[in-house]
Design a protein around this motif. Structure first.
Motif, PDB file in Angstrom:
ATOM      1  N   LEU A   1      -4.036   4.615 -15.123  1.00 34.88           N
ATOM      2  CA  LEU A   1      -3.896   3.470 -14.492  1.00 34.88           C
ATOM      3  C   LEU A   1      -3.706   2.870 -12.988  1.00 34.88           C
ATOM      4  N   LEU A   2      -2.832   4.058 -12.486  1.00 31.22           N
ATOM      5  CA  LEU A   2      -2.912   3.754 -10.698  1.00 31.22           C
ATOM      6  C   LEU A   2      -3.986   4.179  -9.590  1.00 31.22           C
ATOM      7  N   VAL A   3      -5.167   5.641 -10.805  1.00 23.12           N
ATOM      8  CA  VAL A   3      -5.647   6.101  -9.960  1.00 23.12           C
ATOM      9  C   VAL A   3      -6.778   5.937 -10.147  1.00 23.12           C
ATOM     10  N   PRO A   4      -7.836   5.424 -10.984  1.00 22.96           N
ATOM     11  CA  PRO A   4      -8.618   5.733 -12.042  1.00 22.96           C
ATOM     12  C   PRO A   4      -9.532   6.713 -11.576  1.00 22.96           C
ATOM     13  N   ALA A   5      -9.661   6.688 -10.299  1.00 24.51           N
ATOM     14  CA  ALA A   5     -11.075   8.019  -9.592  1.00 24.51           C
ATOM     15  C   ALA A   5     -10.655   9.222  -9.866  1.00 24.51           C
ATOM     16  N   LEU A   6      -9.005   9.038 -10.456  1.00 22.67           N
ATOM     17  CA  LEU A   6      -8.246  10.723 -10.708  1.00 22.67           C
ATOM     18  C   LEU A   6      -9.075  10.604 -12.499  1.00 22.67           C
ATOM     19  N   ALA A   7      -9.058   9.780 -13.513  1.00 22.13           N
ATOM     20  CA  ALA A   7      -8.636   9.313 -14.706  1.00 22.13           C
ATOM     21  C   ALA A   7      -9.410  11.083 -16.055  1.00 22.13           C
ATOM     22  N   GLU A   8     -10.310  10.829 -15.471  1.00 23.00           N
ATOM     23  CA  GLU A   8     -11.447  12.585 -15.539  1.00 23.00           C
ATOM     24  C   GLU A   8     -10.421  13.390 -15.509  1.00 23.00           C
ATOM     25  N   SER A   9     -10.507  14.006 -13.864  1.00 19.95           N
ATOM     26  CA  SER A   9      -9.623  15.274 -13.722  1.00 19.95           C
ATOM     27  C   SER A   9      -8.883  15.281 -14.442  1.00 19.95           C
ATOM     28  N   ALA A  10      -8.140  14.422 -14.218  1.00 17.56           N
ATOM     29  CA  ALA A  10      -6.454  14.301 -15.118  1.00 17.56           C
ATOM     30  C   ALA A  10      -6.751  14.700 -16.800  1.00 17.56           C
ATOM     31  N   GLN A  11      -7.339  13.824 -17.478  1.00 16.43           N
ATOM     32  CA  GLN A  11      -8.231  14.208 -19.203  1.00 16.43           C
ATOM     33  C   GLN A  11      -8.612  16.210 -18.536  1.00 16.43           C
TER      34      GLN A  11
ATOM     35  N   LEU B   1      -7.326  19.663 -10.401  1.00 15.58           N
ATOM     36  CA  LEU B   1      -6.837  17.453 -10.098  1.00 15.58           C
ATOM     37  C   LEU B   1      -6.242  17.452  -8.979  1.00 15.58           C
ATOM     38  N   VAL B   2      -4.673  18.712  -8.481  1.00 20.34           N
ATOM     39  CA  VAL B   2      -4.563  18.381  -7.480  1.00 20.34           C
ATOM     40  C   VAL B   2      -5.804  18.445  -5.865  1.00 20.34           C
ATOM     41  N   THR B   3      -7.115  19.164  -6.094  1.00 17.15           N
ATOM     42  CA  THR B   3      -7.708  19.308  -5.314  1.00 17.15           C
ATOM     43  C   THR B   3      -8.405  17.599  -5.374  1.00 17.15           C
ATOM     44  N   ASP B   4      -8.912  16.846  -6.162  1.00 20.37           N
ATOM     45  CA  ASP B   4      -9.636  15.808  -6.192  1.00 20.37           C
ATOM     46  C   ASP B   4      -8.381  14.835  -5.888  1.00 20.37           C
ATOM     47  N   ALA B   5      -7.086  14.861  -6.036  1.00 17.75           N
ATOM     48  CA  ALA B   5      -6.058  13.561  -5.570  1.00 17.75           C
ATOM     49  C   ALA B   5      -5.586  13.970  -4.188  1.00 17.75           C
ATOM     50  N   SER B   6      -5.902  15.137  -3.778  1.00 17.10           N
ATOM     51  CA  SER B   6      -5.495  15.129  -2.388  1.00 17.10           C
ATOM     52  C   SER B   6      -6.423  14.116  -1.625  1.00 17.10           C
ATOM     53  N   ALA B   7      -7.747  14.465  -1.950  1.00 16.38           N
ATOM     54  CA  ALA B   7      -9.219  14.114  -1.571  1.00 16.38           C
ATOM     55  C   ALA B   7      -9.402  12.330  -2.034  1.00 16.38           C
ATOM     56  N   ALA B   8      -8.777  12.055  -2.901  1.00 20.20           N
ATOM     57  CA  ALA B   8      -8.840  10.632  -3.353  1.00 20.20           C
ATOM     58  C   ALA B   8      -7.458   9.742  -2.492  1.00 20.20           C
TER      59      ALA B   8
ATOM     60  N   ALA C   1       0.993  -0.958  -0.050  1.00 20.48           N
ATOM     61  CA  ALA C   1      -0.246   0.148  -0.123  1.00 20.48           C
ATOM     62  C   ALA C   1       0.790   1.120  -0.118  1.00 20.48           C
ATOM     63  N   ASP C   2       1.838   0.982   0.631  1.00 17.86           N
ATOM     64  CA  ASP C   2       3.003   2.242   0.904  1.00 17.86           C
ATOM     65  C   ASP C   2       3.499   2.762  -0.682  1.00 17.86           C
ATOM     66  N   ASP C   3       3.785   1.508  -0.779  1.00 11.67           N
ATOM     67  CA  ASP C   3       4.821   1.300  -2.220  1.00 11.67           C
ATOM     68  C   ASP C   3       3.749   1.981  -3.648  1.00 11.67           C
ATOM     69  N   LEU C   4       2.875   1.517  -3.488  1.00  5.70           N
ATOM     70  CA  LEU C   4       1.111   1.900  -4.735  1.00  5.70           C
ATOM     71  C   LEU C   4       1.061   3.682  -3.835  1.00  5.70           C
ATOM     72  N   ARG C   5       0.938   4.321  -2.950  1.00  2.00           N
ATOM     73  CA  ARG C   5       1.310   4.910  -2.721  1.00  2.00           C
ATOM     74  C   ARG C   5       1.865   6.494  -3.042  1.00  2.00           C
ATOM     75  N   ALA C   6       3.274   5.885  -2.829  1.00  2.00           N
ATOM     76  CA  ALA C   6       4.401   6.282  -3.456  1.00  2.00           C
ATOM     77  C   ALA C   6       3.949   6.353  -5.211  1.00  2.00           C
ATOM     78  N   ARG C   7       3.863   5.647  -5.721  1.00  2.00           N
ATOM     79  CA  ARG C   7       3.922   5.173  -6.894  1.00  2.00           C
ATOM     80  C   ARG C   7       2.543   6.738  -8.039  1.00  2.00           C
ATOM     81  N   GLN C   8       1.571   6.883  -6.502  1.00  2.00           N
ATOM     82  CA  GLN C   8       0.679   7.613  -7.214  1.00  2.00           C
ATOM     83  C   GLN C   8       0.740   8.411  -7.575  1.00  2.00           C
ATOM     84  N   ILE C   9       1.343   9.136  -6.051  1.00  2.00           N
ATOM     85  CA  ILE C   9       2.255  10.006  -5.687  1.00  2.00           C
ATOM     86  C   ILE C   9       3.295  10.971  -6.915  1.00  2.00           C
TER      87      ILE C   9
END
Length: 151
Positions: A99-109, A141-148, A35-43
């Motif tokens: 791929l790593l944070v599907p919840a952010l796909a729309e905000s990122a796009q 995107l950054v706001t959505d990412a901090s929430a996700a 979980a820590d590794d995934l979070r680091a990769r997501q960030i």
């Protein structure tokens, strides 16, 4: 005799219990490390994307400003080549975030699309407005990412 059998059974049960507890602790540690590794990769992916978007936004600003001001063909060609490089640099981080944070796909796009929209601005005022919209999309995107990633 019974006391010996009970002692052996107690020892075996104690060993089995210890083994099960050790396995559970090891599994929990592995899960936490994953979980820590995934979070680091997501960030890291989000940071790479935000950086690539900023680079492209700046390159597009320069390119479109040169076009609107009637700069020379050589300066515009250089800015255009730079903008192509920076746009290309968005592809991998955008895919990684998707791929790593599907919840952010729309905000990122949306942030990427808002940055791409700086192209062919009709005038300096429109270019400034498009830049502000692109900045706002990245802020969302950054706001959505901090929430996700808060979980």
């Amino acid at each position: 005799m019974w006391s010996s059998a009970i002692a052996v059974a107690g020892t075996l049960l104690g060993s089995a219990t210890t083994y099960v507890l050790q396995q559970r602790a090891a599994r929990t540690a592995r899960d936490e490390a994953r979980a820590d590794d995934l979070r680091a990769r997501q960030i890291a992916a989000l940071a790479d994307l935000v950086s690539a978007l900023a680079d492209h936004r700046r390159a597009m600003w320069v390119r479109e400003d040169l076009a609107l001001s009637g700069a020379g063909a050589a300066a515009y060609a250089t800015a255009r080549a730079t903008s192509h490089e920076t746009r290309s640099a968005i592809t991998v981080p955008l895919l990684t975030v998707t791929l790593l944070v599907p919840a952010l796909a729309e905000s990122a796009q949306d942030a990427a699309q808002a940055t791409y929209t700086l192209r062919n601005a009709p005038d300096a005022g429109a270019l400034a407005d498009l830049r502000e919209k692109a900045l706002g999309a990245v802020d969302r995107l950054v706001t959505d990412a901090s929430a996700a990633l808060a979980a």
